[in-house]
Motif scaffolding. Sequence first.
Motif, PDB file in Angstrom:
ATOM      1  N   TYR A 190      11.271   0.563  -8.366  1.00 49.12           N
ATOM      2  CA  TYR A 190      11.162   1.135  -6.985  1.00 49.12           C
ATOM      3  C   TYR A 190       9.673   1.530  -6.556  1.00 49.12           C
ATOM      4  CZ  TYR A 190      10.975   5.594  -4.080  1.00 49.12           C
ATOM      5  OH  TYR A 190      10.710   6.421  -3.329  1.00 49.12           O
ATOM      6  N   VAL A 191       8.771   1.459  -7.537  1.00 46.14           N
ATOM      7  CA  VAL A 191       7.332   1.786  -7.278  1.00 46.14           C
ATOM      8  C   VAL A 191       6.813   0.590  -6.616  1.00 46.14           C
ATOM      9  CG1 VAL A 191       6.369   1.137  -9.518  1.00 46.14           C
ATOM     10  CG2 VAL A 191       5.221   2.944  -8.045  1.00 46.14           C
ATOM     11  N   CYS A 192       7.360  -0.480  -6.687  1.00 46.61           N
ATOM     12  CA  CYS A 192       6.730  -1.735  -6.178  1.00 46.61           C
ATOM     13  C   CYS A 192       6.922  -1.756  -4.563  1.00 46.61           C
ATOM     14  CB  CYS A 192       7.415  -2.999  -6.737  1.00 46.61           C
ATOM     15  SG  CYS A 192       6.693  -3.348  -8.147  1.00 46.61           S
ATOM     16  N   GLU A 230       1.869  -1.292 -10.658  1.00 43.84           N
ATOM     17  CA  GLU A 230       0.926   0.065 -10.696  1.00 43.84           C
ATOM     18  C   GLU A 230       0.456   0.313  -9.150  1.00 43.84           C
ATOM     19  OE1 GLU A 230      -0.893   0.636 -14.322  1.00 43.84           O
ATOM     20  OE2 GLU A 230       1.017   0.761 -15.573  1.00 43.84           O
ATOM     21  N   PRO A 231       0.634   1.256  -8.735  1.00 40.20           N
ATOM     22  CA  PRO A 231      -0.235   1.500  -7.401  1.00 40.20           C
ATOM     23  C   PRO A 231      -1.644   1.537  -8.014  1.00 40.20           C
ATOM     24  CG  PRO A 231       1.723   2.953  -7.489  1.00 40.20           C
ATOM     25  CD  PRO A 231       1.485   2.335  -8.817  1.00 40.20           C
ATOM     26  N   ARG A 232      -2.508   0.989  -6.838  1.00 46.61           N
ATOM     27  CA  ARG A 232      -4.014   1.207  -7.012  1.00 46.61           C
ATOM     28  C   ARG A 232      -4.650   2.481  -6.396  1.00 46.61           C
ATOM     29  NH1 ARG A 232      -5.550  -4.571  -4.370  1.00 46.61           N
ATOM     30  NH2 ARG A 232      -4.433  -6.123  -6.019  1.00 46.61           N
ATOM     31  N   SER A 288       1.322   6.219 -14.730  1.00 46.93           N
ATOM     32  CA  SER A 288      -0.001   6.020 -14.728  1.00 46.93           C
ATOM     33  C   SER A 288      -0.570   7.422 -14.711  1.00 46.93           C
ATOM     34  CB  SER A 288      -0.696   5.428 -13.703  1.00 46.93           C
ATOM     35  OG  SER A 288      -0.243   4.015 -13.561  1.00 46.93           O
ATOM     36  N   CYS A 289      -0.191   8.432 -13.813  1.00 50.13           N
ATOM     37  CA  CYS A 289      -0.576   9.760 -13.718  1.00 50.13           C
ATOM     38  C   CYS A 289       0.146  10.776 -14.451  1.00 50.13           C
ATOM     39  CB  CYS A 289      -0.431  10.235 -12.175  1.00 50.13           C
ATOM     40  SG  CYS A 289      -0.836   8.943 -10.983  1.00 50.13           S
ATOM     41  N   VAL A 290      -0.645  11.608 -15.144  1.00 52.55           N
ATOM     42  CA  VAL A 290       0.043  12.618 -16.125  1.00 52.55           C
ATOM     43  C   VAL A 290       1.005  13.639 -15.360  1.00 52.55           C
ATOM     44  CG1 VAL A 290      -0.514  14.498 -17.903  1.00 52.55           C
ATOM     45  CG2 VAL A 290      -1.897  12.551 -17.735  1.00 52.55           C
ATOM     46  N   HIS A 344      -1.118  16.101  -6.663  1.00 55.22           N
ATOM     47  CA  HIS A 344      -2.407  15.433  -6.852  1.00 55.22           C
ATOM     48  C   HIS A 344      -2.054  13.895  -7.709  1.00 55.22           C
ATOM     49  CE1 HIS A 344      -4.768  18.802  -6.117  1.00 55.22           C
ATOM     50  NE2 HIS A 344      -3.804  19.590  -6.746  1.00 55.22           N
ATOM     51  N   ASN A 345      -0.881  13.485  -7.660  1.00 54.01           N
ATOM     52  CA  ASN A 345      -0.455  12.306  -8.247  1.00 54.01           C
ATOM     53  C   ASN A 345      -1.237  11.230  -7.335  1.00 54.01           C
ATOM     54  OD1 ASN A 345       1.071  12.633 -10.561  1.00 54.01           O
ATOM     55  ND2 ASN A 345       2.505  13.661  -9.212  1.00 54.01           N
ATOM     56  N   ARG A 346      -1.117   9.911  -7.540  1.00 57.96           N
ATOM     57  CA  ARG A 346      -1.979   8.927  -7.094  1.00 57.96           C
ATOM     58  C   ARG A 346      -1.086   8.225  -6.054  1.00 57.96           C
ATOM     59  NH1 ARG A 346      -2.530   3.530 -10.422  1.00 57.96           N
ATOM     60  NH2 ARG A 346      -3.841   5.086 -12.166  1.00 57.96           N
TER      61      ARG A 346
HETATM   62  S1  SF4 Z   1       2.485   9.119  -8.778  1.00 57.60           S
HETATM   63 FE1  SF4 Z   1       0.905   8.038 -10.324  1.00 57.60          FE
HETATM   64  S2  SF4 Z   1       2.556   7.850 -12.233  1.00 57.60           S
HETATM   65 FE2  SF4 Z   1       3.761   8.495 -10.610  1.00 57.60          FE
HETATM   66  S3  SF4 Z   1       4.456   6.281  -9.813  1.00 57.60           S
HETATM   67 FE3  SF4 Z   1       2.741   6.752  -8.677  1.00 57.60          FE
HETATM   68  S4  SF4 Z   1       0.935   5.936  -9.792  1.00 57.60           S
HETATM   69 FE4  SF4 Z   1       2.503   6.003 -11.087  1.00 57.60          FE
END
Ligand code: SF4
Length: 600
Positions: free
Chosen positions: A340-342, A358-360, A505-507, A545-547
């Motif tokens: 989905y993230v793509c 992975e998002p930049r 990627s993000c905690v 605060h996520n990317r």
């Molecule tokens: S918020 Fe961070 S961990 Fe979540 S999908 Fe986006 S880049 Fe990945």
Amino acid sequence: MAPSAEKTVKSVVTRYAGDATRLMDVLIDVQDELGFLSHETAGHIARTLGIPQVDVEQTVSFYHFFARAPRGTFAVYLNDSVVAEFYGRAEVAAAFEAAAGCRFGEVSADGVVGLFHTACIGMSDQEPAALINGQVFPKLTPAQARELVAGMRAGKTVAELKGETCGDGQNAHPLVRARVKNHVRRRGPTVFGDYRPGEALEKVVALSSAEVIAAVKSASVRGRGGAGFPTGMKWEFARRAPGDVKYVFCNADEGEPGTFKDRVILTERPQMVFEGMAIAAYAVGARQGILYVRNEYHYLRAYLEHVLADMRQQNWLGALIAGKAGFNFDVSIQFGAGAYVCGEESALIESAEGKRGEPRDRPPFPVEKGYLQKPTVVNNVETLCSVVKVMLHGPDWYNRLGTEQSKGTKVLCVSGDCDHSGIYEVEWGFSVNDVLKMAGARDVQAVQVGGPSGSCIGPDEFDRVLAYEDLATGGSFIVIGKHRDLLKDVVLNFARFFREESCGSCVPCRALTGMAQVVLERIIAGNGTAEDVERLQAWQKIMRHNRCGLGQTALNPIVTTIKNFRPLYEGRLSTGDPRFVPSFDLAAAVRDYDAATGKG
Ligand code: SF4
Ligand SMILES: Cc1cc2nc3c(=O)[nH]c(=O)nc-3n(C[C@H](O)[C@H](O)[C@H](O)COP(=O)(O)O)c2cc1C
């Protein structure tokens, strides 16, 4: 490795000219031929492409549809979306398991049937639906599941299992022949109105690129992928970005549960999408375009390639488009592999380069440094269709449609508890009530607008309008009847979806999607506390605060239902049982200390 596998890898890599940025294509094709991607195969791909094996392994491990072990002669991916569950997915899954003699996540002992869960496959208007060896089997019943497994064991091919019955419109095209239905219930003037391919391009080549951008700006076209970014402005940034090599991407990843409009547009209006890409290319000065399509729509591949070939013949793609000197542009198709993230534009670009999706970090934005670090425009399928009509009829025509701040039309994907699930192209400004009426929905408890990353609203908000200034939406519109357990049937399903789809990627995104699911399960089981509800709301602030947008919106299903349906949470909280009521008695906790120190 068996010699045939080695030969397969070599011939596939040659097909892509040994280009390591085509790793996704290489993996998709190799898996198609070998059935799965073992470590040995990954090693061979790495050596043939001349890249480290870890680069191959990390891409393979990221995507849901890449398999490390055999998936059976028939790989059944039954989607577990909310709407699939509404329409009897559990019974269909049980029938598959009983007939196959294995559980989901396993392959039957005879190696014929593999059963796998997958997220929404873009068929919410015809659930429960499954992908079997890439072909769509919509509206499944337990009886059909049993019949399919019997057919598999009897040695039928997937085409034989599918049978001769096709869906409507171009689903019956000889290169598609899918059982999928379009269900276009309402045709608006933009996407599903009259259309003659190539007409807009003929108008465009009489203008300068600056004039094209000015027209798109003056029509106030905004991105239909969800964020609503002004399209003309995006194109302007890309046009001004230094460099001769630029790219245009069409985003057809469409992973938001409940969304299926891009599937229907690609089936019924593919020329319009490619024409929109060519117009974007003319405006920004790009020579190459990529249509990034989710793997779930792989069944459209031959058809889309055919449309592209035809458009080249018509001189709407290729060299000297529409006879215009210097206007050279072509499109290739890139398939995803289940993530989905793509759909997030920078993740989409990473994926198209053959990497994990992975998002930049941004900036730089794709319009400055996108695909292969070159300026790249990414637009949604529907946005590109809107542009075609703007260029054809002019900005004034377009501006007459919609509301003050939201011009044009929106293609809605209506599904769930209603009589007429399907595609509705409406002008912006339709109210939720208008849509519910059109779709034949009664006894509605809630509507999930914009998919899980949007919001869940109740009847007191059904007079709100679909528009950027009120209820913005990428298109997903899921109707939830009064008889549903909103928390268990809907919110929990979405919580699981986000946990599964976080790229990690993000905690906060990685940790809190999982923790939110656990807390929600506790509340649903009747063991939650008022503090749990407060905690879930508080986590929303951290998630901002996520990317990327996935993490930023992952708790939306929970927080919007806490806001709009609070009694549903409060009614399930544990009240009497002291085991689930956290308490802290400060005086008791320091009593020993007080005694020892003589205080107190
Ligand atoms: S918020 Fe961070 S961990 Fe979540 S999908 Fe986006 S880049 Fe990945
Ligand atoms: C997790 C996530 C998934 C997304 N999925 C899609 C998608 O499937 N299709 C899409 O067009 N945009 C999607 N987007 C938005 C894109 O990042 C981007 O804004 C869009 O493609 C730009 O095109 P537009 O301006 O024409 O809307 C997604 C964003 C996020 C954060």
